[in-house]
Design a protein around this motif. Structure first.
Motif, PDB file in Angstrom:
ATOM      1  N   SER A  31      90.275  33.467  37.009  1.00  0.00           N
ATOM      2  CA  SER A  31      89.654  33.591  35.683  1.00  0.00           C
ATOM      3  C   SER A  31      88.834  32.365  35.304  1.00  0.00           C
ATOM      4  N   GLU A  32      88.432  31.569  36.279  1.00  0.00           N
ATOM      5  CA  GLU A  32      87.754  30.300  36.004  1.00  0.00           C
ATOM      6  C   GLU A  32      86.436  30.479  35.261  1.00  0.00           C
ATOM      7  N   VAL A  33      85.838  31.662  35.360  1.00  0.00           N
ATOM      8  CA  VAL A  33      84.577  31.891  34.657  1.00  0.00           C
ATOM      9  C   VAL A  33      84.770  31.791  33.146  1.00  0.00           C
ATOM     10  N   PHE A  34      86.002  32.040  32.663  1.00  0.00           N
ATOM     11  CA  PHE A  34      86.268  31.859  31.230  1.00  0.00           C
ATOM     12  C   PHE A  34      86.127  30.387  30.836  1.00  0.00           C
ATOM     13  N   ALA A  35      86.516  29.503  31.743  1.00  0.00           N
ATOM     14  CA  ALA A  35      86.346  28.071  31.479  1.00  0.00           C
ATOM     15  C   ALA A  35      84.867  27.713  31.390  1.00  0.00           C
ATOM     16  N   GLU A  36      84.049  28.353  32.236  1.00  0.00           N
ATOM     17  CA  GLU A  36      82.606  28.127  32.148  1.00  0.00           C
ATOM     18  C   GLU A  36      82.080  28.502  30.769  1.00  0.00           C
ATOM     19  N   SER A  37      82.551  29.626  30.251  1.00  0.00           N
ATOM     20  CA  SER A  37      82.058  30.080  28.950  1.00  0.00           C
ATOM     21  C   SER A  37      82.549  29.165  27.834  1.00  0.00           C
ATOM     22  N   ALA A  38      83.767  28.630  27.983  1.00  0.00           N
ATOM     23  CA  ALA A  38      84.281  27.689  26.986  1.00  0.00           C
ATOM     24  C   ALA A  38      83.419  26.431  26.952  1.00  0.00           C
ATOM     25  N   ALA A  39      83.071  25.913  28.114  1.00  0.00           N
ATOM     26  CA  ALA A  39      82.229  24.712  28.188  1.00  0.00           C
ATOM     27  C   ALA A  39      80.843  24.970  27.618  1.00  0.00           C
ATOM     28  N   MET A  40      80.312  26.168  27.864  1.00  0.00           N
ATOM     29  CA  MET A  40      79.004  26.525  27.323  1.00  0.00           C
ATOM     30  C   MET A  40      79.031  26.524  25.797  1.00  0.00           C
ATOM     31  N   MET A  41      80.081  27.106  25.200  1.00  0.00           N
ATOM     32  CA  MET A  41      80.178  27.139  23.738  1.00  0.00           C
ATOM     33  C   MET A  41      80.359  25.735  23.175  1.00  0.00           C
ATOM     34  N   ALA A  42      81.161  24.919  23.843  1.00  0.00           N
ATOM     35  CA  ALA A  42      81.346  23.543  23.384  1.00  0.00           C
ATOM     36  C   ALA A  42      80.022  22.812  23.343  1.00  0.00           C
ATOM     37  N   ASP A  43      79.219  22.990  24.371  1.00  0.00           N
ATOM     38  CA  ASP A  43      77.905  22.345  24.412  1.00  0.00           C
ATOM     39  C   ASP A  43      77.021  22.850  23.274  1.00  0.00           C
ATOM     40  N   ALA A  44      77.119  24.164  22.989  1.00  0.00           N
ATOM     41  CA  ALA A  44      76.285  24.754  21.938  1.00  0.00           C
ATOM     42  C   ALA A  44      76.612  24.196  20.556  1.00  0.00           C
ATOM     43  N   ILE A  45      77.886  23.842  20.314  1.00  0.00           N
ATOM     44  CA  ILE A  45      78.263  23.321  18.994  1.00  0.00           C
ATOM     45  C   ILE A  45      78.293  21.793  18.965  1.00  0.00           C
ATOM     46  N   GLY A  46      77.853  21.162  20.051  1.00  0.00           N
ATOM     47  CA  GLY A  46      77.743  19.713  20.085  1.00  0.00           C
ATOM     48  C   GLY A  46      79.030  18.982  20.357  1.00  0.00           C
ATOM     49  N   ALA A  47      79.970  19.634  21.042  1.00  0.00           N
ATOM     50  CA  ALA A  47      81.242  18.994  21.382  1.00  0.00           C
ATOM     51  C   ALA A  47      81.205  18.528  22.833  1.00  0.00           C
ATOM     52  N   ASP A  48      81.428  17.257  23.055  1.00  0.00           N
ATOM     53  CA  ASP A  48      81.429  16.669  24.395  1.00  0.00           C
ATOM     54  C   ASP A  48      82.867  16.686  24.927  1.00  0.00           C
ATOM     55  N   LEU A  49      83.189  17.660  25.756  1.00  0.00           N
ATOM     56  CA  LEU A  49      84.567  17.852  26.200  1.00  0.00           C
ATOM     57  C   LEU A  49      85.028  16.734  27.124  1.00  0.00           C
ATOM     58  N   ASP A  50      86.287  16.352  26.953  1.00  0.00           N
ATOM     59  CA  ASP A  50      86.925  15.389  27.849  1.00  0.00           C
ATOM     60  C   ASP A  50      87.569  16.081  29.042  1.00  0.00           C
ATOM     61  N   ARG A  51      88.073  17.300  28.815  1.00  0.00           N
ATOM     62  CA  ARG A  51      88.777  18.016  29.881  1.00  0.00           C
ATOM     63  C   ARG A  51      88.917  19.476  29.492  1.00  0.00           C
ATOM     64  N   ILE A  52      89.202  20.302  30.509  1.00  0.00           N
ATOM     65  CA  ILE A  52      89.531  21.713  30.297  1.00  0.00           C
ATOM     66  C   ILE A  52      90.868  21.989  30.969  1.00  0.00           C
TER      67      ILE A  52
END
Length: 351
Positions: free
Chosen positions: A198-219
């Motif tokens: 299900s790793e593609v869900f992580a891709e979508s989470a990172a995409m949304m984080a980028d869209a709202i201006g959140a710089d993720l530290d980890r998933i």
């Protein structure tokens, strides 16, 4: 609109399985798209008219083939690429040949690929001046709705998406087993396997984080397995008592100790299971912030729906966010493009 089309776009359909044949049907129906080829994964489909494969009432004159060279010779603008998993070799060949790819094959940003394979795709896009775009129902449409809902917020604290459904109508034993169903919940490595699947869900989470201006530290990933309280025979597979009948998990993106994005699932199979949270029979999309926003997407049959069951509806729901994106992807700048990069994707009025 941000793009104009002076002629029908030439499109090939790659595979005609559960999702691909729904895409094929839609391509044939759209006057702004011209079907120029169909790739047949199985030898039994080679030579069969696209109409028969798609359930279209009139012959198209386009026969399915496994000759990739012949497909590329049709000079397609785009390919609707719908196998279950992507082949980097196939994608590279299409993209470097100048064919824009719209896919449902476990692709949102390509981040789950190795760095070397993702670089191959990027370089193929550069050589062919082409683009690749991935979407579907979940991930895909659900992320679009979540990002739109966030536009109503002064402050976004977290976006959370949960596919909350009974999966029993999705008749793919291999897929369901890979996601843990019918296995002993104490199987070593089961959680890690589900995470990878299900790793593609992580891709979508990172995409949304980028869209709202959140710089993720980890998933991270967490999952709970619920055992069946009785035997269930689904026809295409069985869920014995004591094996996994419920899977509840999230891929979560973090900024420090704050969970900013969560994309996951609350899935069950069969009647003999009580999930950790009640099913909502749809996609639950929540944006926490000021204000909080919440909606549930339900995929429902129209009055004239004639097919038995609802699996077909789910396949249309998965295929159309990809097929309907073809004009926007053809117009996009070369490279890997995501839902956050494109204008809103819409369906077509059947006038």
């Amino acid at each position: 609109m941000p793009y104009t089309i002076s002629r029908p776009l030439r499109v090939i359909q790659w595979t005609t399985g559960n999702i691909g044949r729904r895409s094929l049907h839609a391509i044939i129906a759209r006057p702004d798209l011209e079907l120029v080829g169909v790739y047949a994964h199985g030898a039994d489909k080679v030579g069969i008219d696209a109409a028969e494969l798609a359930g279209w009432p009139e012959p198209t004159g386009i026969a399915a083939t496994n000759d990739i060279g012949a497909l590329l010779a049709t000079k397609p603008d785009a390919c609707c690429y719908n196998p279950l998993w992507p082949s980097i070799d196939e994608l590279e060949l299409l993209l470097e040949s100048g064919v824009n790819v719209c896919t449902s094959a476990a692709w949102i940003t390509g981040a789950k690929q190795t760095s070397a394979d993702r670089a191959r795709i990027q370089m193929a896009c550069e050589r062919g001046q082409s683009s690749i775009f991935g979407s579907g129902a979940h991930p895909g449409m659900t992320n679009t709705v979540a990002m739109v809902l966030s536009g109503a917020c002064e402050r976004v604290d977290e976006i959370r998406i949960t596919e909350s459904v009974d999966c029993s109508t999705y008749e793919s034993a291999a897929t369901q087993t890979a996601m843990g169903f019918s296995q002993d919940p104490d199987t070593p490595g089961l959680a890690e396997n589900v995470q990878a699947e299900s790793e593609v869900f992580a891709e979508s989470a990172a995409m949304m984080a980028d869209a709202i201006g959140a710089d993720l530290d980890r998933i991270t990933f967490d999952v709970t397995f619920t055992a069946a309280t009785g035997d269930t025979d689904l026809g295409f597979m069985t869920i014995p008592e004591g094996t996994v009948a419920g899977v509840h998990g999230y891929h979560r993106g973090w900024v420090g100790d704050r969970n900013v994005v969560s994309v996951g699932f609350n899935w069950t199979m069969g009647n003999h299971v009580e999930p950790p949270k009640p099913l909502e029979h749809g996609h639950v999309i929540q944006v926490f912030g000021v204000p909080n926003m919440r909606t549930v997407l339900h995929c429902l049959p129209p009055k004239d729906w004639a097919e038995p069951g609802f699996m077909g509806l789910g396949m249309i729901y998965t295929a159309m966010p990809v097929t309907n994106a073809v004009p926007a992807v053809v117009a996009a700048e070369p490279g890997i493009v995501t839902l956050a990069d494109l204008p809103p994707i819409t369906g077509r009025f059947a006038g």
